[in-house]
Design an enzyme around this catalytic site. Structure first.
Site, PDB file in Angstrom:
ATOM      1  N   GLU A 270       0.866  -1.189   0.000  1.00  0.00           N
ATOM      2  CA  GLU A 270       0.000   0.000   0.000  1.00  0.00           C
ATOM      3  C   GLU A 270       0.907   1.245   0.000  1.00  0.00           C
ATOM      4  O   GLU A 270       1.939   1.252   0.685  1.00  0.00           O
ATOM      5  CB  GLU A 270      -0.827  -0.065   1.299  1.00  0.00           C
ATOM      6  CG  GLU A 270      -1.762   1.093   1.560  1.00  0.00           C
ATOM      7  CD  GLU A 270      -2.486   0.929   2.918  1.00  0.00           C
ATOM      8  OE1 GLU A 270      -2.077   0.076   3.740  1.00  0.00           O
ATOM      9  OE2 GLU A 270      -3.465   1.662   3.143  1.00  0.00           O
TER      10      GLU A 270
ATOM     11  N   LYS B  19      -9.497   2.093  -1.904  1.00  0.00           N
ATOM     12  CA  LYS B  19      -9.688   1.426  -0.602  1.00  0.00           C
ATOM     13  C   LYS B  19     -11.042   1.784   0.015  1.00  0.00           C
ATOM     14  O   LYS B  19     -11.364   2.961   0.197  1.00  0.00           O
ATOM     15  CB  LYS B  19      -8.552   1.822   0.339  1.00  0.00           C
ATOM     16  CG  LYS B  19      -8.547   1.089   1.678  1.00  0.00           C
ATOM     17  CD  LYS B  19      -7.296   1.483   2.466  1.00  0.00           C
ATOM     18  CE  LYS B  19      -7.161   0.714   3.770  1.00  0.00           C
ATOM     19  NZ  LYS B  19      -5.901   1.069   4.475  1.00  0.00           N
TER      20      LYS B  19
ATOM     21  N   CYS C  91      -5.061  -3.403   2.460  1.00  0.00           N
ATOM     22  CA  CYS C  91      -4.790  -3.510   3.890  1.00  0.00           C
ATOM     23  C   CYS C  91      -6.033  -3.773   4.738  1.00  0.00           C
ATOM     24  O   CYS C  91      -6.569  -4.869   4.723  1.00  0.00           O
ATOM     25  CB  CYS C  91      -4.017  -2.273   4.360  1.00  0.00           C
ATOM     26  SG  CYS C  91      -3.067  -2.596   5.868  1.00  0.00           S
TER      27      CYS C  91
HETATM   28  C1  ACM Z   1      -3.995  -0.194   7.150  1.00  0.00           C
HETATM   29  O1  ACM Z   1      -5.098  -0.293   6.615  1.00  0.00           O
HETATM   30  N1  ACM Z   1      -3.001   0.409   6.530  1.00  0.00           N
HETATM   31  C2  ACM Z   1      -3.738  -0.780   8.468  1.00  0.00           C
END
Ligand code: ACM
Length: 263
Positions: free
Chosen positions: A38, A109, A142
């Protein structure tokens, strides 16, 4: 099919340095699908919205996506990698999927973690599955791991492999991905980062490494160390993810009781 990840420690804000490091390390790799962490070229711990805006890039015309496309073209591979995406004034914590012919898709995301909620807009792309020839792939970023609905949606749409760029700080995800894979009969490739960031007087974030490749039977094919750079490439058979029969009586997806679930 050969899949892999590159776990390393990006330096915050040093996009050119991080892109150079990735390009150098991957200069001779041979694989079909490579997953990077990420926000792999920008760093993670932003301290202001202005900082996010200054590091966020348009897709596909920003430096990071362009470099990824060059890499994909040079190495004849597909790459999934996280970056801060800017669209006008709006910034998303995104991941792109690129191949030798250019950008294939963007995932924004969905579930923002901690202070990301201050700086990014929650993703609006939903969950897409792309056919890259060697496999059907979906993307989670993530913290999306904590929402089984996200992985399930990708499995229902036919994903063989969950590509999972990450900057994990909590310890649970690497083990939890075993369950995500088992409960969906899919592969996962989690690419996490290492190192730590302590910026603008904020609490230090230490990234846990432990990138991994997990099979549809929940076997961890390889898990990286917690604190060392790790480039791993493995052979998998993505068609293993297409057999959802658990035994002669049970089929994983068919046997769902949608009438009884609250989703
Ligand atoms: C995250 O979503 N970077 C923990």
């Amino acid at each position: 099919m050969r899949v892999g990840y590159f776990q390393f420690a990006p330096a915050f804000g040093e996009v050119a340095r991080n892109l150079e490091l990735v390009t150098t390390r991957l200069a001779t790799v041979q694989c079909d699908l490579m997953v990077l962490p990420e926000l792999f070229a920008s760093g993670y711990q932003f301290v202001s919205k202005e900082e996010v805006e200054s590091l966020a890039e348009p897709v596909p015309d920003g430096a990071t996506t362009k470099r990824l496309i060059e890499l994909a073209r040079d190495r004849h591979m597909h790459v999934v990698a996280g970056l801060p995406e800017r669209q006008g004034k709006v910034c998303y914590n995104s991941a792109v999927l690129v191949g030798p012919a250019g950008l294939i898709g963007t995932y924004r995301k969905t579930h923002l973690f901690f202070e990301e909620t201050l700086y990014f807009t929650p993703g609006d792309t939903g969950f897409t599955v792309w056919d890259i020839g060697s496999a059907k792939v979906g993307v989670l970023v993530c913290f999306d791991w904590l929402y089984p609905e996200a992985a399930r949606t990708l499995a229902l749409k036919g994903a063989d492999i969950l590509c999972h760029p990450s900057n994990l700080v909590l310890p649970h995800c690497p083990d939890a991905m075993v369950t995500r894979c088992l409960e969906n009969r899919v592969f996962s490739v989690t690419a996490n980062r290492i190192g730590s960031e302590e910026r603008g007087g904020k609490e230090r974030l230490t990234y846990i490494g432990a990138s991994e490749v997990v099979t549809p039977r929940g076997r961890i094919l390889h898990r990286a160390p917690r604190d060392q750079e790790d480039l791993t490439i493995l052979d998998i058979d993505p068609t293993e993810a297409r057999n959802k029969a658990l035994n002669p009586y049970n089929d994983l997806l068919r046997d769902r009781r949608k009438d009884l679930y609250e989703l």
